[in-house]
Motif scaffolding. Structure first.
Motif, PDB file in Angstrom:
ATOM      1  N   GLU A  47      32.514  36.460  35.020  1.00 29.13           N
ATOM      2  CA  GLU A  47      33.252  37.724  35.019  1.00 29.13           C
ATOM      3  C   GLU A  47      34.108  37.869  36.267  1.00 29.13           C
ATOM      4  O   GLU A  47      35.218  38.402  36.214  1.00 29.13           O
ATOM      5  N   ARG A  50      37.202  35.535  35.802  1.00 29.61           N
ATOM      6  CA  ARG A  50      38.125  36.068  34.798  1.00 29.61           C
ATOM      7  C   ARG A  50      38.976  37.205  35.383  1.00 29.61           C
ATOM      8  O   ARG A  50      40.205  37.203  35.302  1.00 29.61           O
ATOM      9  N   SER A  51      38.317  38.153  36.021  1.00 28.72           N
ATOM     10  CA  SER A  51      39.044  39.298  36.581  1.00 28.72           C
ATOM     11  C   SER A  51      39.940  38.875  37.740  1.00 28.72           C
ATOM     12  O   SER A  51      41.063  39.381  37.892  1.00 28.72           O
ATOM     13  N   GLN A  54      43.139  37.121  36.396  1.00 23.65           N
ATOM     14  CA  GLN A  54      44.050  38.073  35.750  1.00 23.65           C
ATOM     15  C   GLN A  54      44.681  39.007  36.777  1.00 23.65           C
ATOM     16  O   GLN A  54      45.877  39.325  36.690  1.00 23.65           O
ATOM     17  N   SER A  55      43.884  39.443  37.776  1.00 23.60           N
ATOM     18  CA  SER A  55      44.436  40.326  38.809  1.00 23.60           C
ATOM     19  C   SER A  55      45.445  39.609  39.683  1.00 23.60           C
ATOM     20  O   SER A  55      46.318  40.247  40.283  1.00 23.60           O
ATOM     21  N   LEU A 121      37.023  40.902  42.426  1.00 20.64           N
ATOM     22  CA  LEU A 121      37.725  41.134  41.163  1.00 20.64           C
ATOM     23  C   LEU A 121      39.227  41.224  41.350  1.00 20.64           C
ATOM     24  O   LEU A 121      39.990  41.074  40.395  1.00 20.64           O
TER      25      LEU A 121
END
Length: 503
Positions: A47, A50-51, A54-55, A121
């Motif tokens: 997780e 992934r974040s 994308q961020s 994140l």
């Protein structure tokens, strides 16, 4: 379908292991799995990665992603696999590629780098829990270039065998890799001993000349000490000032201490001052010697190259004290579990302190002891014969009322440290180790006695029934006393004082 491999590592005890982070992106329903004995923290990296990607403006592949942490039989429990997993996904998905003459894009080659870092994140790289341990592992595994978070790059750069590059985020790292503009971090200066030991000095100890000299002897030869006396007589004060008379650690020793601290989950700067550990007497056996389902170093390993102080040693659990016997002899400990065995170094100097009786006032000039002989015997019996046999010096401290208000200037730690360093230099030049670490052959070679001293030693053996270990340890202390006196041979007075200090 594509595959990428990124280098990372894991530390088991003091044994580094290379870990290849293999990222495979294939056809199938979208999924993201991590295999290779990851713990919960590593599995949760899915997780975070992934974040973070994308961020940072990258495309997260809508495909079946499999991450294998090889070798598969080695447990992985570090969050620093986030960064190599993220870079592996970018390589496998073609987002980290360079143009070439024969192909529009070729995955960037980073085989010569080792990567370690935890992601937030937002895509930022967070501080590693043990940057020095990661850099030390990279050097031991033969890597010469390491990429870590910028916030801890200077600390990792203390390991001179590795070029450490810092990155503040995934986006910044990708741009630096593509433009070949990675910036090498400069190491932070190691903290020197004098700056930390200010405020603790042997000059603050009033009187107690015998105990002060015993501490000097213990420091010169790294001998184990038992300080015994009534409450407030200065046992803890002397023990805490032992490290102020010890020479600074070498570069190798500093790294060993920092790596062990990292293995215990404690990020500490590389320090020139020997470690001083003082666990409470309620500490368990595992806390003292190390252990756990994923073995971690205990207090004896965190005191490696330094001092382990056991205040109120008679109040420690019997099993905990008996567990110290083997490390005191071997300088290390092996933690055995069903799956594997892990070795930790534990070359520490033991300083123990205790009262003469349960109430503490036995032998006091004014206070009256209220303990029965049976109670006193039970209290002293908490320290077994084998444990006591491993203590080289046993010093009884007494209250010296006449010197408490004295204005006499006592010798400082700096002055004592010079003599200690000189004696240790003599030992290292003569035998390659300190006197307390001499084996049986070394004692016979370097701690031989004259006829008069040998006769005195035989009398002690007959009178007190000394064991072979007691005889060897008395000779080692006598050798240290001779070195402090700059005497080539052990004189009878040196042995006599060693016998006296053995109590």
């Amino acid at each position: 379908m594509s595959l990428a491999v990124v280098n990372s590592c894991v530390l088991m005890g003091m044994q580094p292991h290379a870990v290849q982070v293999e990222v495979h992106i294939g056809a199938g329903l979208p999924a993201f799995s991590v295999v290779g004995l990851p713990d919960t923290g590593v599995r949760e990296s899915r997780e975070r990665v992934r974040s973070a990607l994308q961020s940072s403006g990258f495309n997260f592949p809508v495909a079946r992603i499999t991450v294998n942490l090889a070798p598969a039989d080695l447990p992985k429990d570090a969050a620093h696999f986030d960064l190599p997993i993220a870079i592996g996904i970018l390589l496998a998905s073609g987002q980290l590629a360079v143009e070439s003459e024969h192909s529009p894009s070729v995955p960037l080659c980073i085989d010569h780098y080792m990567l370690a870092g935890e992601l937030s994140l937002t895509g930022a790289l967070l501080r590693l829990a043990a940057p020095v341990a990661v850099a030390w592992s990279a050097a031991k595994l033969g890597f010469r270039q390491l990429i870590v978070p910028q916030v801890c790059a200077a600390m990792a750069a203390q390991v001179s065998e590795v070029q450490v590059y810092g990155a503040s985020s995934v986006r910044q790292l990708v741009e630096a890799l593509l433009t070949h503009e990675l910036t090498c971090a400069l190491p932070e200066p190691a903290v020197i001993a004098d700056s930390l030991s200010a405020g603790l000095c042997m000059s603050e100890v009033k009187g107690q000349q015998q105990a002060r000299h015993a501490i000097e002897v213990a420091a010169a030869g790294r001998h184990n000490v038992l300080l015994r006396g009534t409450p407030g007589v200065g046992k803890s004060m002397l023990a805490q000032r032992l490290i102020t008379v010890l020479p600074e650690l070498s570069e190798t020793q500093r790294l060993d201490v920092a790596v062990l601290a990292g293995g215990a989950g404690r990020s500490e700067p590389v320090n020139a001052l020997p470690p001083f550990r003082s666990p409470h007497h309620s500490a368990s056996t595992v806390a003292l010697v190390g252990g756990g389902s994923q073995p971690k170093p205990g207090e004896i390993s965190l005191a490696h190259h330094g001092v382990l102080f056991l205040d109120e040693v008679a109040e420690f659990g019997g099993r905990a004290l008996e567990a110290l016997r083997e490390p005191l002899e071997t300088g290390g400990i092996t933690i055995a579990r069903a799956g594997r065995s892990v070795w930790f170094p534990a070359d520490f100097q033991l300083v123990a302190a205790m009262n003469p009786c349960p109430c503490g006032w036995l032998g006091h000039a004014v206070q009256q002891c209220l303990c029965t002989p049976e109670r006193i015997e039970r209290y002293r019996a908490k320290l077994s014969g084998p444990f006591m046999d491993r203590l080289d010096l046993c010093i009884n401290l007494k209250v010296e009322i006449e010197v408490l208000d004295s204005s006499a200037v006592m010798e400082s730690s700096v002055q004592i440290r010079k003599r200690v360093a000189s004696a240790q230099a003599i030992q290292q030049q003569r035998q390659g180790c300190l006197n307390s670490r001499l084996d049986e052959e070394g004692v016979a070679l370097y701690a031989g006695l004259g006829d008069e001293a040998e006769h005195l030693l035989r009398q002690c053996i007959r009178r007190w029934g000394w064991s072979g270990r007691s005889v060897q340890r008395a000779k080692k202390v006598a050798r240290t006393l001779a070195d402090l006196a700059e005497s080539e041979h052990i004189q009878t007075e040196h042995l006599a004082m060693a016998i006296q200090y053995r109590g």
